[in-house]
Design a protein around this motif. Structure first.
Motif: not given
Ligand code: ATP
Ligand code: MG
Lengths: 223, 309, 283
Positions: A176-183, A208-223
């Motif tokens: 379980i991770e807030q940092n989606a990229r890491l997960a 990781a390519r799905d726009p629903r995921v990239t927009d909500a969880y892989l945005g700039a704030g999640h770097e």
């Protein structure tokens, strides 16, 4: 074989629904990520898997030995690191509580063994929490918020440990991770939980390519 | 309307009671008065007092001492609650910083200290007690009415406190102190006020008790008495107006019934005390485990559906 | 000087009794958060049973063990009622639990008066007077110290060295984490109650020969025990031990030099002061 199979799981707290018909499967030796915003119900799922909350409906099948690294690390602050680790093996009986092998696996803990767990840094505590879970000799490890409140460098070390446990020893992982990229990076498969429901799941690479995921969880704030 | 009816019934009871039951009635009304205060304290200030009998004793001794030294009994009776309340304010200032079991033990300690002081104080009659307190009224019927007045006063005051704004704020504070403090309610001062008020009720009841018995000793105010007040308050339902009266009534009637049973010929001498301890213990434990909010709220819940249907 | 040594030893003997009651309170409170008002009753029950067993001809030692066992059983029963009878019982909140244990204390009165009557009871301990550093001390006080000291040592070892002891401490340290690693927190609570009962029982059987018991002696015992335990915030066994000894010695000195009238007040005033200071510090 599946390590964990959850079907139609619903959990309520005093009437408020935290999980609503969740289906989730972790196969043996598989690493699965569960991502979702604050309050989505991720920790509730972890508690249900370890039998700490009672489902309102649905089934939970845990075929393998399961241990969890709880959210917020949950040390025994007044006990030493070594005692924290020993108690991780509480269910396994006295003969299996020797901590020596664990120190070989996680040598970073050796210098800390006689310190009080409450006096450690967050990263050190997370290492102890992982070690304590490993003392249960699990076949599936559930980690709730690996990176919570930790510096990136330490998160990197912990993630490397987790990856090694998974790839070298075949430990199944539910991360379980807030940092989606890491997960998504660590796990083969991923689920997205929103407001108590699974809204998406599939291979990590696809998500990781799905726009629903990239927009909500892989945005700039999640770097 | 209901109140008037209740009042009329209450006033009609004492003359109908035979002599020995009249004594029980006086005891009931006085005990209920103290319990009203305890219930207010526990339900509205969230504090367990294991020393309420101390204020009962203070009121009783204040009235008794004044009367013994020649003051008119009515003056003694009027000053009894004042003295008890002043004592509560003085003690409460440091003690009410404590919470939960700390406060419970602190109030218990206060009572033990008081008992020990009274037992060694010659001016209060020492361990032998204070004797020769004059009568307030002529007969037991008079005391029954005096006790009713005192109880009615306590119930009315408690009803007003419960309905008041500070009362509601305190109720909130009993559950969440932080929320109440954040809302700007001076919780500490209200809490002290309730503590003093509950002491005043105990003191007033104690005053009547002193004149009724005509004799006081530290042994009349054991720790067990304080525990009994708590039991009655919890059994009746904390923070309700009727709870303490019902709680005191139910328990006193039960104890009295078993007392009659226990003093039957052939029963061993210890039977009455064993039975009364057992009543207190079993009623309390059953109530806490199965009717955690007390008798009155439970009865109310029973009545609502039957009314609708 | 010899007076002082005498008072000290007597005080340590009495204080050991308080310390045993206090550590029972602490053992229970640490694990369950419950302040057990029935703690004094365990001591009274144990002492009463021991007096009966001795009168029935059982030898010393065996009779006392019987008393302590009754204390443990009463502790376990208290735990079952407070924590709920089933594994998944919700149990009671600490506030309610205080009230329940209060009720159990009164229930113990009923049982004690029913079986043993309401007159004070005692039984002989170690006879004679010991002379130490020219002070004359009733020998039984030395027995109390001699038994309590190893018991405290064993307890310390139990908590520090055994996994069961550590599991108990774990429940005290973080209940949620204890559940996470699979410790049955309720069962640990029951164990703590049984242990607390045994410690209370031991206090009762050890001190009765020098201080007779009545069914309502529990109030004095619990107040002294609480006073000792509250020094360490009800969670620190070592402080509770120190507190008990300090209380015993202070009371004996107060009685010895002060004329005997203010023993109880010493404990009470000390307890009030400690609590008020602690509360003032907490804000
Ligand atoms: N013990 C509880 N009692 C009542 N409600 C709770 C409890 N625990 C969680 N909840 C509620 O259930 C919902 C899900 O909480 P949960 O802790 O599972 O979320 P989460 O996804 O882990 O969030 P986070 O990312 O903040 O850790 C939230 O709305 C939360 O407020
Ligand atoms: Mg969470």
């Amino acid at each position: 074989m599946t390590a964990v199979e959850v079907t139609g799981l619903t959990v309520r707290y005093d009437g408020a629904t935290a999980l609503d018909g969740v289906d989730l499967t972790v196969a043996d030796h598989q690493a699965v990520a569960l991502i979702g915003a604050n309050g989505a119900g991720k920790s509730t799922l972890v508690k249900a898997l370890s039998g700490l909350v009672r489902p309102a409906s649905g089934t939970i099948t845990v075929n393998d030995r399961l241990a969890q690294v709880p959210e917020g690390r949950e040390m025994f602050p007044d006990l030493t690191v070594d005692d924290n680790l020993r108690l991780g093996a509480w269910r396994r009986g006295r003969r299996n509580r020797d901590t020596q092998r664990l120190y070989e696996l996680l040598p970073d803990l050796v210098p800390l063994r006689n310190r009080k767990a409450g006096a450690l840094s967050g990263g050190q505590q997370q290492m102890v929490a992982i070690g304590r879970a490993l003392m249960a000799d699990p076949e599936i490890l559930v980690v709730d918020e690996l990176s919570l409140g930790l510096a990136p460098l330490i998160v990197g070390t912990l993630a490397a440990h987790l990856r090694a446990l998974h790839t070298d020893r075949g430990l199944a992982v539910l991360l379980i991770e807030q940092n989606a990229r890491l997960a998504l990076d660590l796990c083969d498969h991923a689920y997205v939980l929103e407001a108590g429901r699974i809204v998406l799941h599939g291979p990590s690479a696809e998500l990781a390519r799905d726009p629903r995921v990239t927009d909500a969880y892989l945005g700039a704030g999640h770097e | 309307m209901r109140l008037l009816l209740l009042g009329a019934v209450t006033l009609a009871i004492p003359p109908l009671l035979p002599e020995r039951h009249l004594a029980t009635f006086v005891l009931f009304a006085l005990t209920a008065t103290v319990t009203v205060g305890v219930s207010l304290l526990m339900g509205y200030a969230g504090q367990v007092s294991l020393g309420q009998a101390a204020f009962y004793a203070i009121g009783a001794y204040a009235a008794g001492l004044l009367a013994v030294h020649g003051a008119p009994p009515v003056l003694g009776l009027l000053l009894a609650p004042v003295v008890a309340a002043v004592a509560a304010v003085l003690l409460g200032a440091p003690l009410l910083r404590l919470r939960g079991h700390h406060l419970a033990f602190a109030t218990l300690a206060v009572q033990l200290i008081l008992l020990s002081v009274l037992a060694s104080a010659d001016w209060a009659g020492g361990a032998i007690g204070l004797q020769g307190i004059p009568r307030l009224v002529g007969d037991d019927l008079g005391y029954a009415y005096a006790a009713i007045v005192v109880l009615t006063l306590a119930v009315l005051v408690s009803r007003n406190v419960i309905a008041s704004r500070p009362g509601r704020a305190l109720r909130a504070a009993a559950t969440s102190e932080i929320a109440a403090a954040a809302s700007g309610v001076p919780v500490g001062r209200h809490r002290l006020a309730v503590f003093a008020l509950s002491a005043a009720m105990a003191g007033l009841a104690g005053g009547v008790y002193a004149f009724y018995l005509g004799y006081l000793s530290p042994g009349s105010f054991p720790v067990l008495l304080s525990i009994e007040f708590v039991v009655m308050a919890v059994v009746g339902g904390l923070g309700t107006v009727a709870g303490p009266v019902v709680g005191a009534g139910v328990i006193i009637v039960l104890v009295q019934l078993l007392n009659t049973l226990g003093t039957q010929p052939g029963m061993p001498g210890y039977a009455p005390s064993v039975l009364s301890y057992a009543v207190y213990a079993i009623v309390l434990i059953t109530c806490v485990l199965y009717l955690p909010r007390g008798l009155v709220p439970a009865l109310r819940r029973l009545r609502i559906p039957s009314r609708a249907g | 000087m010899s007076d002082l040594v005498g008072y000290l030893l007597t005080g340590l003997g009495i204080g050991s009794g308080f310390a045993l009651v206090a550590s029972g309170l602490v053992a229970i409170h640490r694990v369950t958060r419950v302040v057990n008002f029935a703690q004094g009753a365990f001591a009274v029950l144990a002492a009463m049973l021991t007096s009966t067993l001795l009168a029935a001809g059982l030898p010393h030692g065996l009779a006392e063990v019987g008393g302590v066992a009754l204390g443990a059983a009463a502790g376990l029963l208290t735990g079952l009622i407070v924590l709920g009878p089933r594994r998944d019982s919700p149990g009671t909140t600490p506030g309610t639990a205080l009230i329940v244990t209060l009720g159990l204390g009164v229930l113990a009165y009923a049982i004690e008066v029913l079986i043993w009557g309401d007159q004070p009871r005692s039984f002989p301990g170690v006879p004679g007077v010991a002379e130490i550093a020219s002070a004359r001390v009733p020998a039984h006080y030395l027995l109390i110290i001699g038994v309590a000291a190893p018991v405290f040592l064993l307890m310390a070892l139990f908590f520090a060295r055994t996994d069961l002891g550590k599991a108990l401490s774990a429940c005290a340290s973080n209940r949620y984490a204890a559940r996470v690693v699979g410790i049955d927190v309720r069962r640990m609570g029951l164990l703590a109650f049984a242990l607390g009962g045994a410690l209370g029982g031991l206090a009762g059987v050890l001190t009765t020969p020098v201080q007779q018991v009545t069914f309502d002696s529990d109030v004095t015992l619990i107040v002294n025990g609480f006073a000792a335990a509250v020094l360490g915030g009800l969670t620190r066994p070592v402080v509770a031990l120190g507190g008990g000894l300090l209380l015993g010695v202070t009371q004996t000195l107060a009685a010895g030099y002060g004329g005997g009238a203010y023993q109880v007040e010493v404990a009470l005033v000390l307890m009030l002061t400690v609590m008020i200071v602690q509360a003032a510090r907490a804000r």
